[in-house]
Design an enzyme around this catalytic site. Sequence first.
Site, PDB file in Angstrom:
ATOM      1  N   GLU A   1      -9.900   0.942   9.050  1.00  0.00           N
ATOM      2  CA  GLU A   1      -8.662   1.295   9.732  1.00  0.00           C
ATOM      3  C   GLU A   1      -8.719   2.768  10.140  1.00  0.00           C
ATOM      4  O   GLU A   1      -8.010   3.613   9.590  1.00  0.00           O
ATOM      5  CB  GLU A   1      -7.458   1.026   8.817  1.00  0.00           C
TER       6      GLU A   1
ATOM      7  N   GLU B   1       0.812  -1.213   0.000  1.00  0.00           N
ATOM      8  CA  GLU B   1       0.000   0.000   0.000  1.00  0.00           C
ATOM      9  C   GLU B   1       0.847   1.264   0.000  1.00  0.00           C
ATOM     10  O   GLU B   1       1.842   1.353   0.713  1.00  0.00           O
ATOM     11  CB  GLU B   1      -0.933   0.037   1.209  1.00  0.00           C
TER      12      GLU B   1
END
Length: 258
Positions: A240, A143
């Site tokens: 998240e 990511e």
Amino acid sequence: MPKFAANLSMLFTEVDFLDRFKAAADAGFEGVEYLFPYDFEAAEIKKRLDDNKLTQVLHNLPAGDWGAGERGIACHPGRVDEFREGVDKAIEYATILGCRQVNCLTGIKPDSVSDEEAHKTVVENLRFAADKLKQAGILLVAEPVNTRDIPGFFLNRTEQAIALFDEVGSDNLKLQYDIYHMQIMEGNLAPTIEKHFERIAHVQLADNPGRHEPGTGEINYPFLFDHLDRLGYEGWIGCEYKPKTETNEGLGWMKGLK
């Protein structure tokens, strides 16, 4: 309708880690993710997953000394052996936990390392990890992370990630697209997701500013959820974010989608 996974490193932190699995299930989540499982016995985590009928969606490769501020070692030329040992450890845990994908945090580039050397190291490490994980039936994702929250993070934009993956050349390496990080770094969320949709294996969310739950900031999450549905996204969306108050009090956004 999207499938949401609770990120246990950020949600339900009012209880001990192993108790967060039940808390997530009680709140309606069917999947969980978190930073790392390695401080606990894999069998104990597996029991919590099974007891609460939860899917282990994602965890990270070992990322160095997290408590000391390290955020991954894939771009550190002097730590390739440590990185490879971490891949083996991640496979061991993921296999027991039934986790079908793991994330590589590429890390903060050391000041003593050139951009070219860091890039070469990341390519080689990702190629190694993607191959080893493929043999184990586990997908590797990586990511881009914003450089406001983590200054100096090596991988920080979508196009950079795609070019890097093309250089690695593995069909077992996909993009983890974190909406919060990419809103900060580049915006243009919906067109970017659509452009690179076939390369995206996992999505994470938080609103901006504040990194709180959807509905607390500037990102139009109802639109993005519909957009992902239109594109045919079938993966998980990891929650998240840092709850603005207490975790359960901030879940109205998710319940409102049902």
